[in-house]
Design a protein around this motif. Sequence first.
Motif, short mmCIF file in Angstrom:
data_model
loop_
_atom_site.label_atom_id
_atom_site.label_comp_id
_atom_site.label_asym_id
_atom_site.label_seq_id
_atom_site.Cartn_x
_atom_site.Cartn_y
_atom_site.Cartn_z
N LEU A 75 53.63 14.99 42.08
CA LEU A 75 55.05 14.70 42.17
C LEU A 75 55.67 14.59 40.78
CD1 LEU A 75 54.99 12.04 45.01
CD2 LEU A 75 55.45 14.48 45.21
N PRO A 76 56.56 15.51 40.41
CA PRO A 76 57.21 15.42 39.11
C PRO A 76 58.22 14.27 39.08
CG PRO A 76 58.15 17.22 40.38
CD PRO A 76 56.99 16.69 41.17
N THR A 77 58.37 13.71 37.92
CA THR A 77 59.34 12.63 37.73
C THR A 77 60.66 13.21 37.24
OG1 THR A 77 57.58 11.10 37.14
CG2 THR A 77 59.82 10.52 36.45
N PRO A 78 61.80 12.83 37.86
CA PRO A 78 63.08 13.35 37.38
C PRO A 78 63.29 13.03 35.90
CG PRO A 78 63.34 12.21 39.48
CD PRO A 78 61.94 11.94 39.01
N ARG A 79 63.87 14.00 35.17
CA ARG A 79 64.06 13.86 33.74
C ARG A 79 65.51 14.06 33.36
NH1 ARG A 79 59.26 12.03 31.19
NH2 ARG A 79 57.65 12.51 32.68
N ARG A 80 65.86 13.53 32.21
CA ARG A 80 67.19 13.82 31.67
C ARG A 80 67.26 15.30 31.33
NH1 ARG A 80 67.58 10.52 26.50
NH2 ARG A 80 65.39 11.16 26.40
N ARG A 81 68.41 15.90 31.56
CA ARG A 81 68.56 17.32 31.29
C ARG A 81 68.98 17.52 29.83
NH1 ARG A 81 68.12 20.65 35.34
NH2 ARG A 81 69.41 22.27 34.39
N GLU A 82 68.06 17.18 28.94
CA GLU A 82 68.26 17.35 27.51
C GLU A 82 67.37 18.51 27.07
OE1 GLU A 82 67.17 14.99 23.39
OE2 GLU A 82 67.34 13.89 25.28
N PRO A 83 67.94 19.59 26.52
CA PRO A 83 67.13 20.76 26.19
C PRO A 83 66.18 20.49 25.03
CG PRO A 83 69.37 21.04 25.37
CD PRO A 83 69.37 19.79 26.20
N VAL A 84 64.99 21.07 25.12
CA VAL A 84 64.06 21.03 24.01
C VAL A 84 63.80 22.44 23.48
CG1 VAL A 84 62.01 21.12 25.50
CG2 VAL A 84 61.84 20.14 23.22
N LEU A 85 63.92 23.45 24.35
CA LEU A 85 63.73 24.84 23.93
C LEU A 85 64.71 25.71 24.73
CD1 LEU A 85 61.82 26.48 22.00
CD2 LEU A 85 60.54 27.09 24.06
N HIS A 112 61.20 48.48 27.11
CA HIS A 112 61.96 47.22 27.14
C HIS A 112 61.26 46.26 28.11
CE1 HIS A 112 64.86 49.46 24.87
NE2 HIS A 112 65.10 50.29 25.88
N ALA A 113 60.38 45.42 27.57
CA ALA A 113 59.55 44.56 28.40
C ALA A 113 60.25 43.29 28.83
CB ALA A 113 58.26 44.21 27.66
N VAL A 114 61.14 42.76 27.99
CA VAL A 114 61.94 41.57 28.33
C VAL A 114 63.39 41.91 28.03
CG1 VAL A 114 62.44 39.18 27.69
CG2 VAL A 114 60.07 39.93 27.91
N ARG A 115 64.28 41.63 28.99
CA ARG A 115 65.66 42.08 28.87
C ARG A 115 66.62 40.92 29.10
NH1 ARG A 115 65.75 47.99 31.46
NH2 ARG A 115 63.58 48.57 31.18
N GLU A 116 67.34 40.57 28.07
CA GLU A 116 68.46 39.63 28.16
C GLU A 116 68.10 38.36 28.94
OE1 GLU A 116 71.52 41.96 29.92
OE2 GLU A 116 71.71 43.31 28.21
N VAL A 117 67.03 37.72 28.53
CA VAL A 117 66.56 36.53 29.24
C VAL A 117 67.21 35.28 28.65
CG1 VAL A 117 64.57 35.03 29.62
CG2 VAL A 117 64.39 37.49 30.03
N HIS A 118 67.78 34.47 29.53
CA HIS A 118 68.29 33.14 29.21
C HIS A 118 67.43 32.14 29.99
CE1 HIS A 118 72.14 34.43 27.29
NE2 HIS A 118 71.98 35.46 28.08
N LEU A 119 66.86 31.17 29.28
CA LEU A 119 66.00 30.19 29.93
C LEU A 119 66.01 28.91 29.09
CD1 LEU A 119 64.22 30.28 32.50
CD2 LEU A 119 62.26 30.71 31.00
N THR A 120 66.13 27.76 29.76
CA THR A 120 66.15 26.48 29.06
C THR A 120 65.06 25.57 29.60
OG1 THR A 120 68.54 26.63 28.65
CG2 THR A 120 67.53 24.46 28.47
N TYR A 176 65.07 25.69 19.06
CA TYR A 176 64.21 24.53 19.28
C TYR A 176 64.95 23.26 18.86
CZ TYR A 176 60.35 21.27 18.68
OH TYR A 176 59.53 20.16 18.76
N HIS A 177 64.86 22.23 19.69
CA HIS A 177 65.49 20.94 19.43
C HIS A 177 64.41 19.93 19.07
CE1 HIS A 177 69.47 22.04 21.29
NE2 HIS A 177 68.69 22.96 21.84
N PRO A 178 64.23 19.61 17.78
CA PRO A 178 63.18 18.67 17.37
C PRO A 178 63.51 17.24 17.78
CG PRO A 178 64.55 19.25 15.50
CD PRO A 178 65.02 20.10 16.64
N ARG A 179 62.52 16.38 17.63
CA ARG A 179 62.74 14.96 17.94
C ARG A 179 63.84 14.37 17.06
NH1 ARG A 179 57.09 15.59 17.81
NH2 ARG A 179 56.04 15.21 19.80
#
Length: 351
Positions: free
Chosen positions: A11-21, A38-46, A87-90
């Motif tokens: 069971l995952p624990t709900p987390r704050r939606r603060e981006p790290v990558l 073209h192996a990867v095309r216009e990918v958006h992912l957080t 990347y969002h560092p500590r």
Amino acid sequence: MTDVEAAPVLLPTPRRREPVLEIRNLNVDYGLGENAVHAVREVHLTLHRGEVLGLAGESGSGKSTLAYGATRLLPPPGVIAGGQVVYHPRDGEPYDVLALSPRELRAFRWAETSIVFQGAMNSLNPVHKISQQLTDVIRAHTPGLSRAALTARARELLSLVGIAADRLDAYPHQLSGGMRQRVMIGMALALEPQVVIMDEPTTALDVVMQRQILRQLVGLRERLGFSVLFITHDLSLLVEFADRIAIMYGGRIVEEAPSAALYRDSLHPYSHGLLNSFPALRGEKRELTGIPGSPPDLRAMPRGCSFHPRCPKAFEPCGTHLPPLGPPPEAPDAATRTVACWLHPTTAPVG
């Protein structure tokens, strides 16, 4: 296969939606010029802080290429054709991993982001003891530590992943497949990174060992607070323990949603096909439908939606126009999911 119709055990624990990558409009090619694939095309992912994000799809869909491109581990002739990996560092300001110098990149790897590869036996050096391989990672980033401190940290890492400290003097071939994979997880956590990328780490393991490792991974995530990008072709694994799941096909993200929502009500026909490609271990028997045909040839992608030649619900626009990825306007949970399908057209594409 795991039993996704039973009550989830991880069971995952709900987390704050603060981006790290944040992966923004990433494009990855193999080769250059007109003959580039073209192996990867216009990918958006957080990936958000402290969460497990699953990335699923058939072999050849671009999952591993996406991960290696985002961490600049692509072997030749792979090249980054465009995009950003923020990347969002500590502490401190976010920065683009793709713009780091070689020296900065060396400091970034393992300390901020680490990766667990698919084949642990191929990743571990067969002629060196486990102790040396663990301490080499630590020594490379913290050269001032004494031998006693290095050994103590190596023991701590083995204990962290459930392996007795006396196995430090073992060679990789003296460990089981599950133990080798846990050593790789311990090595990935040696410098306490914020992001751990796992590239199909349980593929070669039996079902019992898969569940043991995944339970342990979730427990470590809860204790240490790192984020996980978990890559696999086995969607049934992700349903049980991932917070969110992104589905990849033909080098693009075609659907992204919380894991429970995706399992309960997948919107893209490809996601539905993946969910119906593995058997249930409990409940009534059901016929497996699977997905007809084969993944597209990346050198000659079909026009429009790349899935339309295999899609049982394809209609007129699918073969001519590429559907944008965005929130489905008719879904009650549209704020938490995206899909790229003309069955659920969006007016607000991602990016």
